[in-house]
Scaffold this active site. Structure first.
Site, PDB file in Angstrom:
ATOM      1  N   TYR A  74       0.780  -1.250   0.062  1.00 20.24           N
ATOM      2  CA  TYR A  74      -0.008  -0.118   0.100  1.00 20.24           C
ATOM      3  C   TYR A  74       0.808   1.401   0.110  1.00 20.24           C
ATOM      4  O   TYR A  74       0.484   2.296  -0.445  1.00 20.24           O
ATOM      5  CB  TYR A  74      -1.171   0.024   1.247  1.00 20.24           C
ATOM      6  CG  TYR A  74      -1.947   1.206   1.098  1.00 20.24           C
ATOM      7  CD1 TYR A  74      -3.062   0.594   0.173  1.00 20.24           C
ATOM      8  CD2 TYR A  74      -1.896   2.343   1.695  1.00 20.24           C
ATOM      9  CE1 TYR A  74      -4.111   1.914   0.079  1.00 20.24           C
ATOM     10  CE2 TYR A  74      -2.903   3.396   1.369  1.00 20.24           C
ATOM     11  CZ  TYR A  74      -3.880   3.070   0.722  1.00 20.24           C
ATOM     12  OH  TYR A  74      -4.876   4.263   0.669  1.00 20.24           O
ATOM     13  N   PHE A 126      -7.302  22.001 -24.179  1.00 22.72           N
ATOM     14  CA  PHE A 126      -7.783  20.734 -24.101  1.00 22.72           C
ATOM     15  C   PHE A 126      -8.962  20.428 -23.220  1.00 22.72           C
ATOM     16  O   PHE A 126      -9.122  20.967 -22.625  1.00 22.72           O
ATOM     17  CB  PHE A 126      -6.551  19.714 -23.837  1.00 22.72           C
ATOM     18  CG  PHE A 126      -6.904  18.275 -23.964  1.00 22.72           C
ATOM     19  CD1 PHE A 126      -6.921  17.868 -25.255  1.00 22.72           C
ATOM     20  CD2 PHE A 126      -7.360  17.547 -23.138  1.00 22.72           C
ATOM     21  CE1 PHE A 126      -7.281  16.512 -25.507  1.00 22.72           C
ATOM     22  CE2 PHE A 126      -7.524  16.194 -23.210  1.00 22.72           C
ATOM     23  CZ  PHE A 126      -7.684  15.860 -24.584  1.00 22.72           C
ATOM     24  N   THR A 127      -9.823  19.642 -23.659  1.00 28.23           N
ATOM     25  CA  THR A 127     -11.163  19.245 -23.267  1.00 28.23           C
ATOM     26  C   THR A 127     -11.087  19.150 -21.723  1.00 28.23           C
ATOM     27  O   THR A 127     -11.521  20.105 -20.973  1.00 28.23           O
ATOM     28  CB  THR A 127     -11.803  17.978 -23.923  1.00 28.23           C
ATOM     29  OG1 THR A 127     -10.851  16.950 -23.694  1.00 28.23           O
ATOM     30  CG2 THR A 127     -12.173  18.338 -25.244  1.00 28.23           C
ATOM     31  N   ASP A 217       1.637  20.888 -20.311  1.00 27.88           N
ATOM     32  CA  ASP A 217       0.902  19.576 -20.468  1.00 27.88           C
ATOM     33  C   ASP A 217       1.936  18.683 -21.396  1.00 27.88           C
ATOM     34  O   ASP A 217       2.144  19.033 -22.389  1.00 27.88           O
ATOM     35  CB  ASP A 217      -0.471  19.877 -21.171  1.00 27.88           C
ATOM     36  CG  ASP A 217      -1.192  18.617 -21.644  1.00 27.88           C
ATOM     37  OD1 ASP A 217      -0.540  17.401 -21.524  1.00 27.88           O
ATOM     38  OD2 ASP A 217      -2.381  18.899 -21.790  1.00 27.88           O
ATOM     39  N   LYS A 260      -0.257   8.269 -23.281  1.00 27.56           N
ATOM     40  CA  LYS A 260       0.037   8.456 -24.428  1.00 27.56           C
ATOM     41  C   LYS A 260       1.672   8.238 -24.549  1.00 27.56           C
ATOM     42  O   LYS A 260       2.124   7.013 -24.687  1.00 27.56           O
ATOM     43  CB  LYS A 260      -0.038  10.220 -24.799  1.00 27.56           C
ATOM     44  CG  LYS A 260      -1.529  10.230 -25.298  1.00 27.56           C
ATOM     45  CD  LYS A 260      -2.533  10.365 -24.032  1.00 27.56           C
ATOM     46  CE  LYS A 260      -3.636  10.992 -24.390  1.00 27.56           C
ATOM     47  NZ  LYS A 260      -4.501  11.806 -23.502  1.00 27.56           N
ATOM     48  N   ARG A 384     -13.316  16.043 -33.474  1.00 29.65           N
ATOM     49  CA  ARG A 384     -12.631  17.167 -32.472  1.00 29.65           C
ATOM     50  C   ARG A 384     -13.271  18.481 -33.142  1.00 29.65           C
ATOM     51  O   ARG A 384     -12.310  18.856 -34.043  1.00 29.65           O
ATOM     52  CB  ARG A 384     -11.069  16.988 -32.461  1.00 29.65           C
ATOM     53  CG  ARG A 384     -10.685  16.112 -31.372  1.00 29.65           C
ATOM     54  CD  ARG A 384     -11.250  16.400 -30.022  1.00 29.65           C
ATOM     55  NE  ARG A 384     -10.612  15.547 -29.260  1.00 29.65           N
ATOM     56  CZ  ARG A 384     -10.949  15.285 -27.945  1.00 29.65           C
ATOM     57  NH1 ARG A 384     -12.441  15.602 -27.953  1.00 29.65           N
ATOM     58  NH2 ARG A 384     -10.827  14.529 -27.232  1.00 29.65           N
ATOM     59  N   PHE A 451     -18.979  15.333 -25.618  1.00 29.45           N
ATOM     60  CA  PHE A 451     -18.644  14.546 -26.550  1.00 29.45           C
ATOM     61  C   PHE A 451     -18.493  13.073 -26.349  1.00 29.45           C
ATOM     62  O   PHE A 451     -18.787  12.079 -27.059  1.00 29.45           O
ATOM     63  CB  PHE A 451     -17.240  15.148 -27.288  1.00 29.45           C
ATOM     64  CG  PHE A 451     -16.040  15.138 -26.391  1.00 29.45           C
ATOM     65  CD1 PHE A 451     -15.977  16.204 -25.566  1.00 29.45           C
ATOM     66  CD2 PHE A 451     -15.284  13.886 -26.079  1.00 29.45           C
ATOM     67  CE1 PHE A 451     -14.817  16.184 -24.638  1.00 29.45           C
ATOM     68  CE2 PHE A 451     -14.166  13.948 -25.196  1.00 29.45           C
ATOM     69  CZ  PHE A 451     -13.970  15.080 -24.626  1.00 29.45           C
TER      70      PHE A 451
HETATM   71  C1  LIG Z   1      -5.239  12.912 -23.077  1.00 29.65           C
HETATM   72  C2  LIG Z   1      -4.957  14.123 -22.705  1.00 29.65           C
HETATM   73  C3  LIG Z   1      -4.984  14.987 -21.457  1.00 29.65           C
HETATM   74  C4  LIG Z   1      -5.787  14.191 -20.261  1.00 29.65           C
HETATM   75  O1  LIG Z   1      -5.174  13.015 -20.037  1.00 29.65           O
HETATM   76  P1  LIG Z   1      -6.057  11.644 -19.464  1.00 29.65           P
HETATM   77  O2  LIG Z   1      -5.117  10.639 -19.136  1.00 29.65           O
HETATM   78  O3  LIG Z   1      -6.971  11.222 -20.612  1.00 29.65           O
HETATM   79  O4  LIG Z   1      -6.835  11.882 -18.410  1.00 29.65           O
HETATM   80  C5  LIG Z   1      -4.480  15.839 -21.274  1.00 29.65           C
HETATM   81  N1  LIG Z   1      -3.871  16.750 -22.134  1.00 29.65           N
HETATM   82  C6  LIG Z   1      -3.845  16.306 -23.321  1.00 29.65           C
HETATM   83  C7  LIG Z   1      -3.265  17.161 -24.634  1.00 29.65           C
HETATM   84  C8  LIG Z   1      -4.200  15.032 -23.909  1.00 29.65           C
HETATM   85  O5  LIG Z   1      -4.131  14.532 -25.110  1.00 29.65           O
END
Ligand SMILES: *Cc1c(COP(=O)(O)O)cnc(C)c1O
Length: 459
Positions: A74, A126-127, A217, A260, A384, A451
């Site tokens: 843990y 970004f969303t 980011d 990613k 998008r 979306f």
């Molecule tokens: C995917 C993404 C996020 C958010 O990350 P999650 O792992 O999906 O929560 C933030 N910024 C960008 C540019 C992304 O492509």
């Protein structure tokens, strides 16, 4: 094809997953049942899945081996130690706070670094990032260079911040009213467009003058580094990891979606140099994610992430990655299909405005194009455009982004050039009878991040 060099896959395939193609009649029923939203299609009904590059990565044999040495204690997991040391070495930050994925890190950062009413300038939104900023009282301001909003302008480093726009905003609002600058590398919604090292340096110089922090980011930082190596003067002989390290040296921290560029299926983290901010983040991470030594990830996931992050910096890997995306884009350009140019790092974006000139933006052309591409070919993509952009929190009006796109996102190490050929043929075929693509209207519109789960029907 043009003279571009396209390297063969720098890996051999050790384990395979069979995919199946259902009939056109079945696909027509599937898309109707899914409310014309590709997020709502079952994975089983998809032939080639280009919905996202998020968490869809194929892991290496070394990463799978790493999964077997998960330390699931843990607290104080040795896999966290490995991840922490790896991130400190490769990114150069002092502190790391693990989270379940990128938005977990965005939630923490927005809560600890934004005071209600403060501005958060960024190179396009970004969303999930903007959602967390606004939820915490921040006001997002887009300061990307103007060319980024035009799909047809083919220039390098289209993701750069317009430093003049940033300077004007600071002077107008006052430095104390800027929470921090959010700089994305690369810029997802602009088409995966990279940011130059020169721009990162300039943003650092300017913000230093005013005592303003810069958080990246970092989601696709390795892809960004490849573009710098390939296209920015003075970097051709530098290693990818040297470039990544220099990029982050111009920031105060970052949020990272491990799904990613870390080459894993789940996870994320928040980094910073400031000790007080680190303390605040640790106090919050236990509320939303878990102990500061796992943050919502299993030990084995942190191990796979540490190994994946190192693999992502190998030149052969990242070169093939970016070139494979370019290969698909180039095929479409040569066939006259309108796409966002230049082709970015993780995806090819179809320009739905030019693809469907017979539809207005209120008829959701990109949403419909994605649905039609699925019916045509079993290829799943993502809208998008205006649907993703959502509504203004205050006025309730639709944000109407200039870019109305369908994203064909390439998962890492999953598909081959033959798959890209198939996708290109499907898009080209659809383009030839594009007039058949009908507009859509909402039958269900969720209040937040609509979306993901919205439903539509044909007009
Ligand atoms: C995917 C993404 C996020 C958010 O990350 P999650 O792992 O999906 O929560 C933030 N910024 C960008 C540019 C992304 O492509």
């Amino acid at each position: 094809m043009n003279k571009e060099f396209y390297p063969a896959e720098p890996f051999r395939i050790k384990s395979v997953e069979t995919v199946k193609m259902i009939s056109r009649e079945e696909r027509e029923q599937v898309i109707k049942d899914a409310g014309y939203n590709t997020f709502l299609i079952d994975s089983e009904d998809v032939y080639i899945d280009l919905l996202t590059d998020s968490g869809t990565n194929a892991m290496s044999d070394k990463q799978w081996a790493g999964m077997m040495i998960g330390d699931e204690a843990y607290a104080g997991s040795k896999n966290f130690k490995h991840l922490e040391a790896t991130v400190q070495e490769l990114f150069g930050f002092k502190h790391i706070v693990p989270t379940h994925q990128g938005r977990g890190a965005e939630n923490l950062l927005s809560q600890i670094a934004i005071k209600p009413g403060q501005y958060v300038p960024g190179n396009m939104y970004f969303t999930t990032t903007r959602y967390h900023q606004e939820r915490n009282g921040g006001i997002f301001v887009d300061i990307i260079r103007s060319e980024a909003h035009d799909a047809s302008i083919d220039i390098p480093f289209k993701g750069d911040i317009d430093v003049e726009k940033l300077k004007n905003l600071i002077e107008e609002k006052g430095a104390e009213n800027i929470a921090y600058v959010c700089l994305a590398v690369t810029v997802n919604l602009a088409g995966g467009q990279p940011v130059s090292m020169k721009n990162m340096r300039e943003v650092r110089e300017l913000t230093n003058k005013y005592g303003i922090s810069v958080f990246y980011d970092a989601t696709r930082c390795v892809e960004n580094a490849y573009f710098i190596k390939e296209q920015e003067e003075g970097f051709a002989d530098k290693s990818i990891s040297d470039i990544v390290l220099e990029m982050f040296s111009y920031s105060d921290g970052c949020t990272m979606s491990g799904k990613k560029d870390c080459l894993v299926n789940i996870g994320g983290f928040l980094c910073m140099n400031d000790d007080d901010l680190f303390n605040d983040a640790k106090e919050l991470v236990v509320v939303y994610e878990g102990m500061p030594s796992y943050g919502g990830m299993a030990g084995r996931d942190m191990e796979a992430m540490a190994i994946g992050l190192r693999e992502s910096m190998q030149f052969e890997y990242i070169q093939h990655r970016v070139k494979q995306v370019r290969y698909l884009g180039q095929k479409l350009i040569e066939a006259g299909v309108p796409i966002v140019e230049p082709v970015g790092g993780h995806a090819v974006f179809l320009d739905a405005r030019r693809f469907c000139p017979h539809l207005s933006q209120e008829q959701f052309p990109a949403q419909s194009l994605a649905a039609n591409l699925y019916v045509e070919s079993g290829v799943r993509s993502m809208e998008r455009g205006i649907v993703s952009a959502g509504r203004d929190r205050k006025t309730g009006k639709n944000h109407a982004p200039k870019l109305e796109t369908v994203r064909l996102t390439i998962p890492r190490r999953v598909y081959t050039y033959s798959h890209m050929d198939l996708v290109a043929d499907a898009v080209i075929k659809l383009y030839k009878h594009k007039e058949d693509i009908k507009g859509l209207k909402f039958v269900y519109e969720p209040k937040q991040l609509r979306f993901f789960t919205a439903r539509f029907e044909e007009i």
